[in-house]
Design an enzyme around this catalytic site. Structure first.
Site, short mmCIF file in Angstrom:
data_model
loop_
_atom_site.label_atom_id
_atom_site.label_comp_id
_atom_site.label_asym_id
_atom_site.label_seq_id
_atom_site.Cartn_x
_atom_site.Cartn_y
_atom_site.Cartn_z
N ASN A 10 0.87 -1.18 0.00
CA ASN A 10 0.00 0.00 0.00
C ASN A 10 0.91 1.23 0.00
O ASN A 10 1.45 1.59 1.04
CB ASN A 10 -0.89 -0.02 1.26
CG ASN A 10 -1.74 1.24 1.36
OD1 ASN A 10 -1.86 2.00 0.39
ND2 ASN A 10 -2.33 1.46 2.52
N LYS A 12 0.00 4.21 -0.36
CA LYS A 12 -0.75 5.40 0.09
C LYS A 12 -0.51 6.54 -0.90
O LYS A 12 -0.38 6.27 -2.09
CB LYS A 12 -0.34 5.78 1.52
CG LYS A 12 -0.29 4.58 2.46
CD LYS A 12 -0.14 4.98 3.87
CE LYS A 12 0.15 3.77 4.71
NZ LYS A 12 -0.09 3.99 6.12
N HIS A 95 -9.59 0.94 4.72
CA HIS A 95 -8.34 1.27 5.42
C HIS A 95 -8.64 2.27 6.54
O HIS A 95 -9.48 3.15 6.37
CB HIS A 95 -7.32 1.84 4.43
CG HIS A 95 -5.95 1.94 5.00
ND1 HIS A 95 -5.58 2.93 5.89
CD2 HIS A 95 -4.86 1.14 4.86
CE1 HIS A 95 -4.32 2.74 6.25
NE2 HIS A 95 -3.86 1.66 5.65
N GLU A 97 -7.18 4.80 7.56
CA GLU A 97 -7.01 6.22 7.20
C GLU A 97 -8.27 6.72 6.49
O GLU A 97 -8.69 7.86 6.69
CB GLU A 97 -5.76 6.38 6.32
CG GLU A 97 -4.49 6.22 7.16
CD GLU A 97 -3.26 5.80 6.36
OE1 GLU A 97 -3.26 5.89 5.12
OE2 GLU A 97 -2.28 5.38 7.01
N GLU A 167 -5.29 -4.76 10.56
CA GLU A 167 -4.32 -3.68 10.73
C GLU A 167 -4.64 -2.90 12.00
O GLU A 167 -5.50 -1.99 11.97
CB GLU A 167 -4.37 -2.73 9.53
CG GLU A 167 -4.02 -3.38 8.22
CD GLU A 167 -3.43 -2.36 7.26
OE1 GLU A 167 -2.32 -2.60 6.77
OE2 GLU A 167 -4.06 -1.32 7.02
N GLY A 173 2.16 2.77 10.55
CA GLY A 173 3.05 3.91 10.36
C GLY A 173 3.72 4.39 11.63
O GLY A 173 4.31 5.46 11.67
N SER A 212 3.42 -1.58 10.36
CA SER A 212 4.87 -1.49 10.59
C SER A 212 5.62 -2.81 10.32
O SER A 212 6.59 -3.13 11.00
CB SER A 212 5.17 -0.97 12.00
OG SER A 212 4.64 0.33 12.16
C1 PEP Z 1 -0.84 0.43 5.90
O1 PEP Z 1 -1.03 1.63 5.82
O2 PEP Z 1 -1.64 -0.35 5.35
C2 PEP Z 1 0.33 -0.02 6.64
C3 PEP Z 1 0.36 -1.25 7.05
O3 PEP Z 1 1.30 0.91 6.86
P1 PEP Z 1 2.75 0.67 7.58
O4 PEP Z 1 3.30 -0.62 7.07
O5 PEP Z 1 3.56 1.85 7.15
O6 PEP Z 1 2.49 0.63 9.04
#
Ligand code: PEP
Length: 249
Positions: A10, A12, A95, A97, A167, A173, A212
């Site tokens: 992803n 983003k 997601h 976000e 997630e 992040g 992460s």
């Molecule tokens: C995501 O935004 O789907 C995600 C897992 O981000 P990160 O790996 O940066 O935590």
């Protein structure tokens, strides 16, 4: 039962043409495990050029969102049919976000999942709890709250064509990955929740962990019984690191 192993990127709202080129050059050269699927979800302007240049048939392209409408006066929106037209196969939906910043309610996410499925796209349905919810012991109720409207809308049978990504919002992040033990416990809960609707379907749904994940922590996470791969944000913007994660699954 063996489920498909998936590593999805992803990006983003990150990346540029240079990253697109690095990604397809890097991935075209790599041979992944035969049962594995790699998915790249770049921002919409880069979907067509990635699709046109990926020659590795284990790599598919995904979008990061769709409109719940088919077409018409919806300035700025992208329809599932347009994505199909570009041979996009997957779409990330729900997601955290988008839920937090763009008002994607649980009902709207359910509508988008239904529309994606009806259009022949495979949804990567993201669910996850906040830190506060985890600390208050509400992780399981949050996850069922996010899954229930989707199951009610599309039916559990349709989950044969859905990928679920767990997630935890507190891990996205932030550099704070869930421990392999916590991630496995939570994935196990998600699978048992799906099994309360249909045990066979629950065994077939790929469950990805996201939050992460990087080249150092991925192996331990991917070794867990109910973790079938990962949804990778930050670490997917570096081709070499992303390839290491793909090879670890
Ligand atoms: C995501 O935004 O789907 C995600 C897992 O981000 P990160 O790996 O940066 O935590």
């Amino acid at each position: 039962m063996s489920r498909q192993k998936i590593v999805a990127a992803n990006w983003k709202m990150n990346g540029n043409r240079e990253l697109v080129e690095q990604m397809y050059h890097g991935l075209n050269q790599e041979s992944f495990n035969a049962e594995q699927q790699v998915i790249i979800c770049p921002p919409a302007p880069y979907l067509a050029s990635l699709q046109a240049n990926i020659s590795n048939n284990q790599v598919a392209i995904g979008a990061q969102n769709i409109s719940e409408n088919e077409k018409g006066a919806y300035t700025g929106e992208i329809s599932a049919l347009m994505l199909k037209d570009l041979q996009v196969q997957y779409v990330i939906l729900g997601h955290s976000e988008r839920r937090a910043m763009f008002h994607d309610s649980t009902e709207l996410v359910a509508e988008k999942v239904a529309y994606a499925l009806a259009s022949g796209l495979t949804p990567i349905l993201c669910i996850g709890e906040t830190l506060e919810e985890r600390e208050e012991g509400q992780t399981e109720s949050r996850l069922s709250y996010e899954l229930a409207p989707v199951i009610a809308k599309v039916g559990i049978e349709s989950f044969k064509n859905v990928v679920v990504a767990y997630e935890p919002v507190w891990a996205i992040g932030t550099g704070k990955t869930a421990s392999a033990e916590i991630a496995q416990q939570t994935h196990k809960f998600i699978r048992s929740y799906l099994a309360s609707f249909d045990a066979d379907v629950a065994q077939q749904v790929p469950l990805l962990y996201g939050g992460s994940v990087n080249a150092k922590n991925c192996e331990e996470l991917f070794a867990q019984a109910d973790i079938d791969g990962g949804l990778i944000g930050g670490a997917s913007l570096n081709v070499e690191e992303f390839k290491k994660i793909c090879l670890a699954v």
